[in-house]
Design a protein around this motif. Structure first.
Motif, short mmCIF file in Angstrom:
data_model
loop_
_atom_site.label_atom_id
_atom_site.label_comp_id
_atom_site.label_asym_id
_atom_site.label_seq_id
_atom_site.Cartn_x
_atom_site.Cartn_y
_atom_site.Cartn_z
N GLY A 53 -0.29 1.91 1.41
CA GLY A 53 -0.89 1.29 2.59
C GLY A 53 -2.28 0.75 2.36
O GLY A 53 -2.64 -0.31 2.89
N SER A 54 -3.08 1.48 1.58
CA SER A 54 -4.46 1.02 1.39
C SER A 54 -4.99 1.49 0.04
O SER A 54 -4.50 2.46 -0.53
CB SER A 54 -5.35 1.56 2.51
N PHE A 64 -6.69 -2.66 3.49
CA PHE A 64 -5.36 -2.29 3.99
C PHE A 64 -4.36 -3.32 3.48
O PHE A 64 -4.46 -4.50 3.84
CB PHE A 64 -5.36 -2.27 5.53
N ARG A 65 -3.45 -2.89 2.64
CA ARG A 65 -2.49 -3.82 2.02
C ARG A 65 -3.20 -5.08 1.51
O ARG A 65 -2.79 -6.22 1.78
CB ARG A 65 -1.40 -4.22 3.02
N CYS A 72 -8.81 -8.15 8.39
CA CYS A 72 -7.90 -7.60 9.40
C CYS A 72 -8.37 -8.00 10.81
O CYS A 72 -7.56 -8.33 11.67
CB CYS A 72 -7.84 -6.07 9.30
N LEU A 94 0.38 -1.92 7.56
CA LEU A 94 0.44 -0.78 6.64
C LEU A 94 1.86 -0.53 6.16
O LEU A 94 2.11 -0.24 5.00
CB LEU A 94 -0.09 0.50 7.33
N SER A 234 -7.63 4.39 10.33
CA SER A 234 -6.20 4.68 10.12
C SER A 234 -5.88 5.22 8.75
O SER A 234 -5.08 6.14 8.60
CB SER A 234 -5.40 3.41 10.37
N ASP A 235 -6.50 4.65 7.72
CA ASP A 235 -6.05 4.97 6.37
C ASP A 235 -7.21 4.79 5.40
O ASP A 235 -8.04 3.89 5.60
CB ASP A 235 -4.90 4.00 6.00
N GLY A 402 -1.86 5.85 9.12
CA GLY A 402 -1.78 5.75 7.66
C GLY A 402 -0.83 6.78 7.07
O GLY A 402 -0.03 6.46 6.17
N ALA A 405 2.82 5.81 7.87
CA ALA A 405 3.32 4.67 7.08
C ALA A 405 3.76 5.15 5.69
O ALA A 405 4.81 4.76 5.18
CB ALA A 405 2.23 3.61 6.94
N GLN A 406 2.97 6.05 5.09
CA GLN A 406 3.32 6.52 3.75
C GLN A 406 4.51 7.47 3.79
O GLN A 406 5.36 7.45 2.89
CB GLN A 406 2.11 7.17 3.08
#
Ligand code: AMX
Length: 435
Positions: A53-54, A64-65, A72, A94, A234-235, A402, A405-406
């Motif tokens: 994701g990051s 982020f990506r 973003c 993400l 988030s991440d 985050g 997403a992973q």
């Protein structure tokens, strides 16, 4: 336009092939020796995890990506009339690496609003917690208890094939994120006595609903702050305590509620997410001691007294970053736009001018610059969310994005149980005995 789940079902088979190819081409290659100091030193810099994701660059900060925070802010869909990115879009990014359309983001808002209710027994658990129990402990209890209705846990018991793990994991992750505002709102109102929870508005975005549950739904600037806040918190790649814990616990095929409950317990530590609470406590103590509008000299003396007392300066330093955190910068820009004359914001700016030099002179911290937590509490306080014990809960709501997403990708790619090797000190001595 495909839904997030439809898009994922297209992306996962391709990524499985991609990872197979990477492992076939590079699987036996090594990069970098492992130093004994890394085993004793909290594994800094040890390559150990895959996290898509990051990625965190020590100089530049988070992407982020592949997209920086300003990118973003520019690229992700916004609410009508708003200028900050909707966290719904960030989650899409993400998970897929792609920028969603406005319509896809709106669908996600609706989907989360529809999933937002929490079971009655979880409400009861929260209502029975003494208000003296820290909001983070309450948060973790409630998230862990959501495992009662886990789609993954049920599917596993029913004998689901490994190839299908990602699908109920996705459902759990969507439920997890969707239910966090109701949990956070209930904790806030129970602990700080702020009246009855409103119902989720199915027509509103996630941040708006979270703000409303906290009692700030009418304050559009606060809603915008939450959109930015969730996006930037988030991440932060995979090695930080909350992200890594979620991945580790998830690797045992504990469902996303159990995995993220564990993340929250790590986030609740003062060297990690609790630092945002610590910063505000520290600022308030400073103001009590040296007054508002204090001179630089008085602020410097206060910072030195913190260090001499054997304490850390909260909100400064980082295990990976070596420059000012772009998450700090994004919040500073928000403050310049919305609250330039706020006295506490001015103090934060003043501290920025004195702390790095002092940390450099003190000579221990590898990074003298501020991290995300040096700024967030000041913004929340400005809008009236003054209860600092609650701040890490908002960090936790954001961090779910985050970690979730992973978790989806880990189950999609069949990530194995994590089980690194540990060594005793005597084993280390033996290993290098005659070398
Ligand atoms: N104030 C005082 N001393 C500090 C310091 C700070 N802000 N940052 C680092 N140091 C000290 C460390 O305590 C350590 O001292 P020691 O040798 O006596 O143990 C020494 O400097 C070397 O530490 P480092 O390698 O620079 O940092 P680290 O990777 O070990 O730790 C962190 C990173 C964030 C825990 C540390 O900088 C810190 O304690 N900062 C204050 C708390 C904070 O803001 N945490 C939030 C981080 C962001 C987040 O996760 N939310």
């Amino acid at each position: 336009q495909p839904t997030l789940k439809e898009r994922l079902s297209e992306l996962i088979p391709a990524e499985i092939e991609n990872v197979k190819r990477i492992r076939a081409e590079h699987g036996k290659k090594t990069f970098g020796p492992v130093a004994v100091d890394q085993l004793y030193g909290g594994m800094r810099g040890l390559p150990a995890l895959i996290w898509d994701g990051s990625v965190l660059d020590a100089e530049e900060g988070i992407r982020f990506r592949g997209k920086s925070i300003p990118e973003c802010q520019h690229l992700l869909p916004k609410a009508p009339g708003g200028s900050e990115p909707l966290p719904e879009g960030l989650f899409w990014l993400l998970v897929t690496g792609e920028i969603p359309t406005q319509q896809q983001v709106e669908e996600l808002s609706k989907d989360w609003a529809a999933r937002a209710a929490i079971p009655e027994f979880v409400e009861e658990i929260l209502d029975r917690c003494p208000p003296t129990l820290h909001p983070m402990s309450q948060f973790s209890l409630a998230v862990t208890a959501l495992n009662h209705d886990s789609a993954f846990a049920k599917a596993y018991q029913d004998g689901i094939s490994k190839k299908e793990y990602w699908s109920p994991t996705f459902e759990d992750c969507m439920d997890l994120i969707a239910k966090l505002p109701n949990i956070a709102g209930r904790i806030y109102r129970n602990v700080f006595g702020q009246g009855k929870l409103p119902a989720i508005d199915q027509a509103k975005d996630y941040s708006h609903n979270l703000a409303a549950l906290l009692g700030f739904g009418d304050n559009e600037a606060f809603v915008e702050l939450l959109r930015l806040y969730i996006t930037i918190h988030s991440d932060h790649e995979g090695g930080n305590v909350s992200a890594h814990t979620g991945k580790l616990v998830g690797s045992a095929l504990s469902d996303p509620f159990l995995a993220f409950g564990a993340s929250l317990n790590g986030l609740a530590g003062p060297l990690h997410g609790l630092a945002n609470q610590e910063v505000l406590i520290w600022l308030r103590k400073m103001q009590d001691k040296i007054g508002e509008n204090a001179s630089d000299e008085a602020v410097k003396d206060y910072v030195w007294s913190t260090l001499k007392g054997g304490q850390v300066v909260p909100g400064y330093g980082h295990a990976v970053l070596r420059k000012t955190d772009p998450r700090y910068t994004a919040q500073r820009e928000f403050a310049m736009k919305h609250l330039p004359d706020d006295p506490l914001f001015k103090l934060v700016g003043q501290i920025y001018n004195v702390v790095p030099d002092i940390l450099l002179q003190a000579g221990k911290a590898k990074n003298p610059w501020p991290n995300v937590d040096a700024h967030s509490g000041v913004l929340l306080t400005h809008y009236g969310l003054t209860q600092m014990q609650f701040y890490t809960v908002l960090f936790g709501v954001s961090r779910a994005f985050g970690v979730a997403a992973q978790l989806i990708w880990d189950r999609g790619l069949g990530a194995p149980l994590e089980r690194p090797k540990s060594y005793s000190s005597s084993a280390i001595e033996m290993m290098f005995k005659d070398k």
